[in-house]
Design a protein around this motif. Structure first.
Motif, mmCIF file in Angstrom:
data_model
loop_
_atom_site.group_PDB
_atom_site.id
_atom_site.type_symbol
_atom_site.label_atom_id
_atom_site.label_comp_id
_atom_site.label_asym_id
_atom_site.label_seq_id
_atom_site.Cartn_x
_atom_site.Cartn_y
_atom_site.Cartn_z
ATOM 1 N N SER A 64 0.831 -1.206 0.000
ATOM 2 C CA SER A 64 0.000 0.000 0.000
ATOM 3 C C SER A 64 0.862 1.250 0.000
ATOM 4 N N ALA A 65 1.960 1.218 0.748
ATOM 5 C CA ALA A 65 2.873 2.363 0.791
ATOM 6 C C ALA A 65 3.477 2.613 -0.584
ATOM 7 N N LYS A 66 3.768 1.535 -1.289
ATOM 8 C CA LYS A 66 4.332 1.678 -2.630
ATOM 9 C C LYS A 66 3.280 2.238 -3.594
ATOM 10 N N LYS A 67 2.049 1.784 -3.482
ATOM 11 C CA LYS A 67 0.971 2.317 -4.320
ATOM 12 C C LYS A 67 0.764 3.810 -4.035
ATOM 13 N N PHE A 68 0.797 4.143 -2.766
ATOM 14 C CA PHE A 68 0.634 5.538 -2.361
ATOM 15 C C PHE A 68 1.741 6.403 -2.966
ATOM 16 N N THR A 69 2.969 5.943 -2.856
ATOM 17 C CA THR A 69 4.118 6.693 -3.376
ATOM 18 C C THR A 69 4.073 6.802 -4.892
ATOM 19 N N ARG A 70 3.599 5.741 -5.540
ATOM 20 C CA ARG A 70 3.472 5.760 -7.002
ATOM 21 C C ARG A 70 2.497 6.860 -7.440
ATOM 22 N N ALA A 71 1.404 6.994 -6.718
ATOM 23 C CA ALA A 71 0.417 8.036 -7.031
ATOM 24 C C ALA A 71 1.002 9.428 -6.816
ATOM 25 N N ILE A 72 1.761 9.597 -5.735
ATOM 26 C CA ILE A 72 2.392 10.892 -5.458
ATOM 27 C C ILE A 72 3.416 11.234 -6.526
ATOM 28 N N TYR A 73 4.209 10.264 -6.925
ATOM 29 C CA TYR A 73 5.214 10.501 -7.965
ATOM 30 C C TYR A 73 4.549 10.891 -9.284
ATOM 31 N N LYS A 112 6.271 27.047 -8.097
ATOM 32 C CA LYS A 112 6.969 26.350 -9.172
ATOM 33 C C LYS A 112 8.256 27.073 -9.562
ATOM 34 N N SER A 113 8.187 28.377 -9.621
ATOM 35 C CA SER A 113 9.342 29.164 -10.075
ATOM 36 C C SER A 113 10.517 29.094 -9.110
ATOM 37 N N GLN A 114 10.248 28.852 -7.821
ATOM 38 C CA GLN A 114 11.357 28.754 -6.877
ATOM 39 C C GLN A 114 11.679 27.296 -6.524
ATOM 40 N N GLY A 115 11.086 26.356 -7.274
ATOM 41 C CA GLY A 115 11.415 24.942 -7.111
ATOM 42 C C GLY A 115 10.950 24.333 -5.814
ATOM 43 N N SER A 116 9.828 24.800 -5.291
ATOM 44 C CA SER A 116 9.340 24.296 -4.005
ATOM 45 C C SER A 116 8.768 22.884 -4.094
ATOM 46 N N PHE A 117 8.099 22.571 -5.207
ATOM 47 C CA PHE A 117 7.526 21.236 -5.359
ATOM 48 C C PHE A 117 8.633 20.239 -5.720
ATOM 49 N N ALA A 118 8.806 19.204 -4.890
ATOM 50 C CA ALA A 118 9.805 18.179 -5.196
ATOM 51 C C ALA A 118 9.430 17.483 -6.498
ATOM 52 N N GLU A 119 10.420 17.225 -7.332
ATOM 53 C CA GLU A 119 10.166 16.589 -8.619
ATOM 54 C C GLU A 119 10.030 15.076 -8.499
ATOM 55 N N ASN A 120 10.466 14.529 -7.383
ATOM 56 C CA ASN A 120 10.313 13.101 -7.118
ATOM 57 C C ASN A 120 10.255 12.896 -5.602
ATOM 58 N N PRO A 121 9.856 11.719 -5.144
ATOM 59 C CA PRO A 121 9.654 11.509 -3.709
ATOM 60 C C PRO A 121 10.909 11.196 -2.903
ATOM 61 N N ILE A 122 12.085 11.272 -3.506
ATOM 62 C CA ILE A 122 13.327 10.949 -2.802
ATOM 63 C C ILE A 122 13.742 12.078 -1.859
ATOM 64 N N LEU A 123 13.972 11.737 -0.602
ATOM 65 C CA LEU A 123 14.546 12.667 0.375
ATOM 66 C C LEU A 123 16.016 12.305 0.487
ATOM 67 N N ASP A 124 16.903 13.178 -0.018
ATOM 68 C CA ASP A 124 18.323 12.808 -0.025
ATOM 69 C C ASP A 124 19.036 13.271 1.247
ATOM 70 N N VAL A 158 14.909 7.736 7.506
ATOM 71 C CA VAL A 158 14.545 7.938 6.098
ATOM 72 C C VAL A 158 14.617 6.611 5.350
ATOM 73 N N ASN A 159 13.541 6.283 4.648
ATOM 74 C CA ASN A 159 13.482 5.088 3.823
ATOM 75 C C ASN A 159 13.242 5.526 2.383
ATOM 76 N N THR A 160 14.258 5.366 1.546
ATOM 77 C CA THR A 160 14.123 5.743 0.131
ATOM 78 C C THR A 160 13.848 4.538 -0.762
ATOM 79 N N ASN A 161 13.821 3.344 -0.175
ATOM 80 C CA ASN A 161 13.643 2.134 -0.981
ATOM 81 C C ASN A 161 12.319 2.134 -1.723
ATOM 82 N N ILE A 162 11.264 2.563 -1.037
ATOM 83 C CA ILE A 162 9.933 2.567 -1.653
ATOM 84 C C ILE A 162 9.912 3.516 -2.847
ATOM 85 N N ALA A 163 10.419 4.740 -2.643
ATOM 86 C CA ALA A 163 10.437 5.730 -3.720
ATOM 87 C C ALA A 163 11.328 5.287 -4.871
ATOM 88 N N GLU A 164 12.476 4.698 -4.545
ATOM 89 C CA GLU A 164 13.399 4.255 -5.587
ATOM 90 C C GLU A 164 12.775 3.130 -6.424
#
Length: 330
Positions: free
Chosen positions: A233-242, A280-292, A319-325
């Motif tokens: 479910s977490a992966k489905k959720f992240t897929r929708a956000i991405y 958008k102009s100041q890049g506030s929206f993350a382009e992907n769900p990865i928190l580096d 931080v868990n990036t496995n799901i987003a990756e």
């Protein structure tokens, strides 16, 4: 009697067959607690309105909890499965000690979302203008306040001594307090900041997001146990956000404003579009769900500078990036 039994058996088989279809077609319910209602979270509303969650078989229940402390309380008490809130809250929980840590798994915004709003218009604004002023700040220990103090210090302003810092007003009541006469300057999210300009109640003079750099400002997080027990479910959720994050990058602010308008019924559509464009102009929206890790370290530096870092919690612990990756590599 035999015919009656055969009838019952046939009926049972039919019911079981229908039940099986219902089970396959049913949706998994996910409860989200968002820290506030803001156009800053446009990708989340896009995912809801465009059916990205539904396409993943998720029935999402969204509630606004108005404040980081209340949002985290909802998550810890299992009143929410997932929280959308600043990553600093996961550090606070970890520092107090827990057997079920709060894990950041999908980033939504990557800059501060507040703007410095002045009571009077000022085309020649300088940070020095804040010295000696009444500054209506945010909740102590919250991301808006910590980033605000960090930016002030970066510009040579001591928030504790160079101005009158007001912090005794609840998050939801800050805009109303400012219009009622409290403070000469205030930190506000969009679309509230632009609404103030349109109404003549305030004027945007600076962006804290542009000044502070990339941070995990608002992130989807959940208990470690939830992510382990409901990984699919977490992966489905992240897929929708991405998918929503990509949508934001590929569509105009006007198109996005029309989609998210139901969440801001009292806000003019053009005002929504301009607010989205500002983010958008100041890049506030993350382009992907990865928190580096660089963003995580920047967060801890900001917290430490504000005297609010209770413990140096390593990136890998919260931080868990496995799901987003996994989602991004599909």
């Amino acid at each position: 009697m035999i015919k009656y039994r055969l009838f019952l058996l046939s009926a049972l088989i039919l019911v079981l067959g229908l039940t099986g279809c219902s089970s396959v077609g049913s949706k998994t319910n996910i409860k989200i607690a968002e820290v506030t209602r803001s156009i800053f979270y446009a990708p989340q509303y896009v995912a809801l309105e465009e059916g990205f969650f539904a396409d993943e078989g998720l029935e999402v229940e969204l509630k606004t909890t108005w404040g980081g402390d209340k949002t985290m309380t909802a998550l810890l008490a299992d009143d929410a499965d997932i929280a959308l809130v600043g990553s600093e809250t996961s550090i606070y929980v970890a520092a107090r000690g827990t057997n079920d840590p709060i894990i950041n798994f999908a980033q939504l915004t990557q800059t501060d979302g507040t703007f410095l709003v002045a009571k009077q218009p000022d085309d020649n604004f300088s940070w020095e203008d804040l010295k000696g002023s009444d500054f209506l700040g945010q909740r102590k220990g919250g991301m808006p306040q910590m980033v605000g103090e960090y930016v002030l210090k970066q510009n040579g302003i001591d928030p504790q001594h160079d101005l009158n810092l007001i912090q005794n007003i609840d998050f939801a009541n800050i805009p109303g307090a400012f219009t009622s006469g409290t403070g000469e300057y205030v930190q506000l999210f969009e679309p509230q900041a632009s609404m103030f300009e349109a109404e003549g109640n305030g004027y945007i003079v600076a962006s804290f997001g542009e000044e502070s750099g990339h941070v995990p400002y608002t992130v989807f997080m959940a208990k470690q146990s939830f992510l382990e027990e409901h990984e699919a479910s977490a992966k489905k959720f992240t897929r929708a956000i991405y998918q929503a994050q990509q949508f934001i990058q590929q569509h105009s602010s006007e198109e996005i404003a029309e989609i998210v308008a139901p969440y801001f019924e009292d806000t003019d559509l053009q005002l929504l579009a301009s607010s989205i464009e500002r983010y958008k102009s100041q890049g506030s929206f993350a382009e992907n769900p990865i928190l580096d890790e660089e963003e995580w370290d920047n967060l801890k530096n900001i917290m430490d500078e504000s005297g609010e870092l209770p413990e140096d919690i390593p990136y890998k612990d919260l931080v868990n990036t496995n799901i987003a990756e996994d989602v991004m590599n599909e």
